[in-house]
Design a protein around this motif. Structure first.
Motif, PDB file in Angstrom:
ATOM      1  N   GLN A   1      45.992  40.288 -18.597  1.00 23.72           N
ATOM      2  CA  GLN A   1      46.527  41.216 -18.600  1.00 23.72           C
ATOM      3  C   GLN A   1      46.230  42.186 -17.438  1.00 23.72           C
ATOM      4  O   GLN A   1      45.146  42.339 -16.758  1.00 23.72           O
ATOM      5  CB  GLN A   1      45.859  42.484 -20.391  1.00 23.72           C
ATOM      6  N   ASN A   2      46.655  43.662 -17.175  1.00 25.77           N
ATOM      7  CA  ASN A   2      45.963  44.374 -16.363  1.00 25.77           C
ATOM      8  C   ASN A   2      45.587  45.660 -17.096  1.00 25.77           C
ATOM      9  O   ASN A   2      43.544  45.957 -16.228  1.00 25.77           O
ATOM     10  CB  ASN A   2      47.307  44.888 -15.287  1.00 25.77           C
TER      11      ASN A   2
ATOM     12  N   ALA B   1      38.244  37.363 -12.764  1.00 24.58           N
ATOM     13  CA  ALA B   1      38.106  36.661 -14.425  1.00 24.58           C
ATOM     14  C   ALA B   1      39.237  37.543 -15.289  1.00 24.58           C
ATOM     15  O   ALA B   1      39.753  36.844 -16.565  1.00 24.58           O
ATOM     16  CB  ALA B   1      36.475  37.850 -15.178  1.00 24.58           C
ATOM     17  N   ALA B   2      40.134  38.284 -14.902  1.00 22.56           N
ATOM     18  CA  ALA B   2      40.957  38.257 -15.503  1.00 22.56           C
ATOM     19  C   ALA B   2      42.456  37.680 -14.883  1.00 22.56           C
ATOM     20  O   ALA B   2      43.979  38.205 -15.402  1.00 22.56           O
ATOM     21  CB  ALA B   2      42.325  39.519 -15.484  1.00 22.56           C
ATOM     22  N   GLY B   3      42.137  36.890 -13.993  1.00 21.03           N
ATOM     23  CA  GLY B   3      43.471  36.218 -14.085  1.00 21.03           C
ATOM     24  C   GLY B   3      44.201  36.690 -12.601  1.00 21.03           C
ATOM     25  O   GLY B   3      44.869  36.078 -12.165  1.00 21.03           O
TER      26      GLY B   3
ATOM     27  N   VAL C   1      40.689  48.934 -16.600  1.00 26.92           N
ATOM     28  CA  VAL C   1      41.913  48.684 -16.058  1.00 26.92           C
ATOM     29  C   VAL C   1      41.920  47.648 -14.732  1.00 26.92           C
ATOM     30  O   VAL C   1      39.794  48.053 -14.382  1.00 26.92           O
ATOM     31  CB  VAL C   1      42.875  49.745 -15.523  1.00 26.92           C
ATOM     32  N   ASN C   2      42.370  46.521 -14.237  1.00 23.32           N
ATOM     33  CA  ASN C   2      41.471  46.038 -14.006  1.00 23.32           C
ATOM     34  C   ASN C   2      42.558  45.997 -12.576  1.00 23.32           C
ATOM     35  O   ASN C   2      43.376  45.991 -11.822  1.00 23.32           O
ATOM     36  CB  ASN C   2      41.798  44.589 -14.368  1.00 23.32           C
ATOM     37  N   SER C   3      41.660  45.437 -11.105  1.00 25.85           N
ATOM     38  CA  SER C   3      41.731  45.942 -10.044  1.00 25.85           C
ATOM     39  C   SER C   3      42.071  44.061  -9.218  1.00 25.85           C
ATOM     40  O   SER C   3      41.019  44.028  -9.703  1.00 25.85           O
ATOM     41  CB  SER C   3      40.942  46.716  -9.705  1.00 25.85           C
ATOM     42  N   GLU C   4      42.546  44.239  -8.685  1.00 29.17           N
ATOM     43  CA  GLU C   4      42.831  42.486  -7.944  1.00 29.17           C
ATOM     44  C   GLU C   4      41.734  42.763  -7.232  1.00 29.17           C
ATOM     45  O   GLU C   4      41.232  43.203  -6.769  1.00 29.17           O
ATOM     46  CB  GLU C   4      44.003  42.867  -6.935  1.00 29.17           C
ATOM     47  N   PRO C   5      41.120  41.220  -7.509  1.00 29.20           N
ATOM     48  CA  PRO C   5      39.976  41.313  -5.931  1.00 29.20           C
ATOM     49  C   PRO C   5      40.756  41.003  -4.397  1.00 29.20           C
ATOM     50  O   PRO C   5      42.076  41.237  -4.156  1.00 29.20           O
ATOM     51  CB  PRO C   5      40.039  39.678  -6.595  1.00 29.20           C
TER      52      PRO C   5
ATOM     53  N   SER D   1      37.312  51.321 -14.184  1.00 27.29           N
ATOM     54  CA  SER D   1      36.999  50.459 -13.977  1.00 27.29           C
ATOM     55  C   SER D   1      36.461  49.516 -15.022  1.00 27.29           C
ATOM     56  O   SER D   1      35.465  50.256 -15.386  1.00 27.29           O
ATOM     57  CB  SER D   1      36.062  49.911 -13.103  1.00 27.29           C
ATOM     58  N   SER D   2      36.641  47.491 -14.847  1.00 25.00           N
ATOM     59  CA  SER D   2      35.549  46.767 -15.072  1.00 25.00           C
ATOM     60  C   SER D   2      34.361  46.608 -15.150  1.00 25.00           C
ATOM     61  O   SER D   2      33.895  46.479 -16.567  1.00 25.00           O
ATOM     62  CB  SER D   2      36.576  45.884 -15.869  1.00 25.00           C
ATOM     63  N   GLN D   3      34.394  46.765 -14.762  1.00 21.33           N
ATOM     64  CA  GLN D   3      32.389  47.417 -14.061  1.00 21.33           C
ATOM     65  C   GLN D   3      32.079  48.908 -14.867  1.00 21.33           C
ATOM     66  O   GLN D   3      32.230  49.931 -13.772  1.00 21.33           O
ATOM     67  CB  GLN D   3      32.183  46.943 -12.808  1.00 21.33           C
ATOM     68  N   ILE D   4      31.178  48.814 -15.580  1.00 12.15           N
ATOM     69  CA  ILE D   4      30.816  50.091 -16.527  1.00 12.15           C
ATOM     70  C   ILE D   4      29.255  50.586 -16.691  1.00 12.15           C
ATOM     71  O   ILE D   4      28.570  49.165 -17.128  1.00 12.15           O
ATOM     72  CB  ILE D   4      31.186  50.818 -17.308  1.00 12.15           C
ATOM     73  N   ASN D   5      28.511  51.558 -16.172  1.00  9.36           N
ATOM     74  CA  ASN D   5      27.096  51.255 -16.757  1.00  9.36           C
ATOM     75  C   ASN D   5      26.987  52.422 -17.873  1.00  9.36           C
ATOM     76  O   ASN D   5      27.666  53.013 -17.851  1.00  9.36           O
ATOM     77  CB  ASN D   5      26.019  51.695 -15.371  1.00  9.36           C
ATOM     78  N   ILE D   6      26.321  51.090 -19.170  1.00 12.07           N
ATOM     79  CA  ILE D   6      26.516  52.037 -20.277  1.00 12.07           C
ATOM     80  C   ILE D   6      24.916  51.835 -20.611  1.00 12.07           C
ATOM     81  O   ILE D   6      24.182  51.170 -20.158  1.00 12.07           O
ATOM     82  CB  ILE D   6      26.806  50.682 -21.466  1.00 12.07           C
TER      83      ILE D   6
END
Length: 504
Positions: free
Chosen positions: A103-104, A252-254, A133-137, A54-59
């Motif tokens: 982009q997905n 944000a990815a459209g 990978v982007n998930s749809e809102p 997922s694009s939300q990541i804890n680093i």
């Protein structure tokens, strides 16, 4: 040995060490500050195309310094030019990694470098490529924040936006009325509201046709402004027709969410008078027709709002949001004529829902029989109606209830027309006005007993009361049963036109 001997020896050693220091000086080579070293907690990611993150990541990361200590870190995402680094004292954080628009999936570079106490930065740093990978809102209307089947000049909508990749990944949310090609309008929203949006659309409904609505945000009903400070307006609302509202959200990815919809009918407002019908049961339309005939005889053709669905709660035909939607909607009229067959129904909410109506100078006539089911004077209703107390029967006399006989006069005071009952009525309560209120009508109440006798009731016998402000008249008997003299149109002229100022 004596204490003086030890003192002498100590002094000798101190002088010798001092002299040696002066002669020899310090020796050795100066060592430059060594830069810190940085490490990421995760050193590599091995995932196939079907198992991206997922694009939300804890680093998280850590650093060490061989000759000092680490004071913080700098990180960069994709762009590692000197101006792109951001400083932090944290050793971990949650990021929404960017995906190029349209982009997905994407491969995003994350790089971090430690900074030591002398400002030196790790020249190499630590880096990692994150396959994401982007998930749809997602977006959906809130069940209790959409218009009822029919509304007048104001329609309110509440919805919630969310994103599996995190709320910060949401770029915008929009609404469209009837037109999903050219009609989308962006609505401001805030992270502070947990993705919840509430707006009201206010439009001119005095004529039918296509209208443009002004937009108001939140319960505070503040005007919605775009980024340029201009008022946000929503087009394509059709007065006198069924309308459909569409909502969507973009990340944000459209990526665009699926659309949610709700439909409702927009009614035109043709009069200064609103007729509210809250009569439960099959007689609702028959009674309505009678009341309307009395008003029409006086040249008043009101707008009609039928709210008789449901039980004792606020009718589903009213908008569920009282403040501001229902309050501001009722305030669109100058006068309200309210009928019901139960004092326990929607009138119990009147104190809350008519606040702005009365503040704007509105006047109201209420014709609802007082009922034996309402005797608790602590109810909010009795802060609304101008009633001090309700009559009660005397159990010591074996009295069981009140009766008003057929052909009994309902006497108007102060020159009001006298009405006449057309049948025997039971279950009606005599009323005593509040101090300062005016008694307009009274009649002859009787009390029935368990042994079948009838006692005269003389404590107080009011049935029609005007409040001290002169903007509300309550009549506690069904007036459609009081036309024995054939003069109910004169009665409406007296209470509605002369005292309350009703006009079309």
């Amino acid at each position: 040995m004596s204490r003086s001997y030890y003192l002498a020896i100590s002094a000798f050693i101190f002088i010798a060490v001092t002299l040696m220091g002066c002669d020899s000086g310090l020796s050795g080579n100066f060592v430059e500050n060594q830069p810190p070293v940085t490490n990421l907690t995760v050193e590599r990611i091995n995932r196939g195309e079907d198992f991206r993150l997922s694009s939300q990541i804890n680093i998280s990361w850590w650093g060490s310094d061989p000759d000092g200590f680490v004071v913080g870190f700098e990180y960069a995402i994709n762009d590692t030019s000197e101006g792109a680094w951001k400083f932090t004292t944290k050793s971990d954080s949650t990021f929404i990694l960017p995906i190029n628009g349209g982009q997905n999936t994407d491969d995003v570079l994350f790089k971090v470098r430690a900074v030591d106490n002398e400002g030196a930065k790790d020249p190499i740093g630590a880096k990692l490529i994150y396959p994401i990978v982007n998930s749809e809102p997602e977006v959906s209307f809130n069940i209790n924040e959409t218009p009822p089947d029919s509304m007048f000049a104001i329609s309110s909508f509440g919805w919630t936006v969310s994103d599996p990749d995190g709320f910060l990944n949401i770029r915008s949310t929009e609404i469209a009325i009837n037109d999903t090609v050219n009609g989308w309008v962006e609505i401001p929203f805030s992270e502070e509201n947990d993705g919840k949006v509430f707006i009201s659309l206010e439009y001119d409904n005095t004529t039918t046709g296509i209208k443009v609505a002004n937009t108001f945000l939140g319960r505070s009903y503040r005007s919605a402004l775009d980024n340029s400070g201009e008022l946000i307006r929503v087009p394509n609302i059709e007065v006198g027709a069924k309308n459909t509202a569409f909502i969507r959200t973009t990340d944000a990815a459209g990526a665009i969410s699926e659309v949610d919809t709700v439909s409702w009918f927009v009614k035109p407002q043709n009069s200064k008078v609103l007729f509210i019908n809250d009569i439960e049961g099959t007689s609702a339309l028959t009674k309505q027709s009678l009341h309307l005939s009395y008003l029409e005889a006086n040249g008043i053709f009101p707008d009609v709002w039928l709210i008789n669905s449901g039980g004792t709660g606020l009718s589903e035909q009213f908008p569920s949001v009282i403040d501001p939607t229902l309050q501001k909607t009722l305030a669109k009229w100058d006068h309200i004529y309210w009928i019901s067959n139960s004092i326990a129904r929607n009138i119990t909410f009147a104190l809350d829902i008519t606040t702005q109506f009365f503040a704007d100078g509105g006047t109201m006539f209420v014709n609802i029989p007082m009922s034996p089911t309402i005797v608790n004077q602590e109810l909010e209703l009795f802060n609304f109606l101008p009633i001090d107390s309700i009559g009660y029967v005397d159990p010591n006399k074996l009295e069981t209830g009140f009766i008003i006989n057929n052909n009994t006069e309902v006497v108007g005071l102060e020159g009001a027309p006298t009405l006449l009952t057309q049948n025997r009525q039971t279950g009606i309560y005599p009323l005593k006005p509040l101090p300062g209120a005016s008694l307009l009508y009274e009649t002859d109440f009787k009390a029935s007993t368990v042994i079948g006798t009838i006692n005269d009731y003389t404590r107080f016998e009011g049935v029609g009361i005007e409040n001290s402000e002169g903007n509300l008249i309550y009549f506690g008997m069904d007036i459609t049963l009081l036309n024995g003299n054939g003069n109910l149109d004169e009665f409406i002229d007296y209470v509605g036109v002369q005292r309350l100022g009703f006009s079309n």
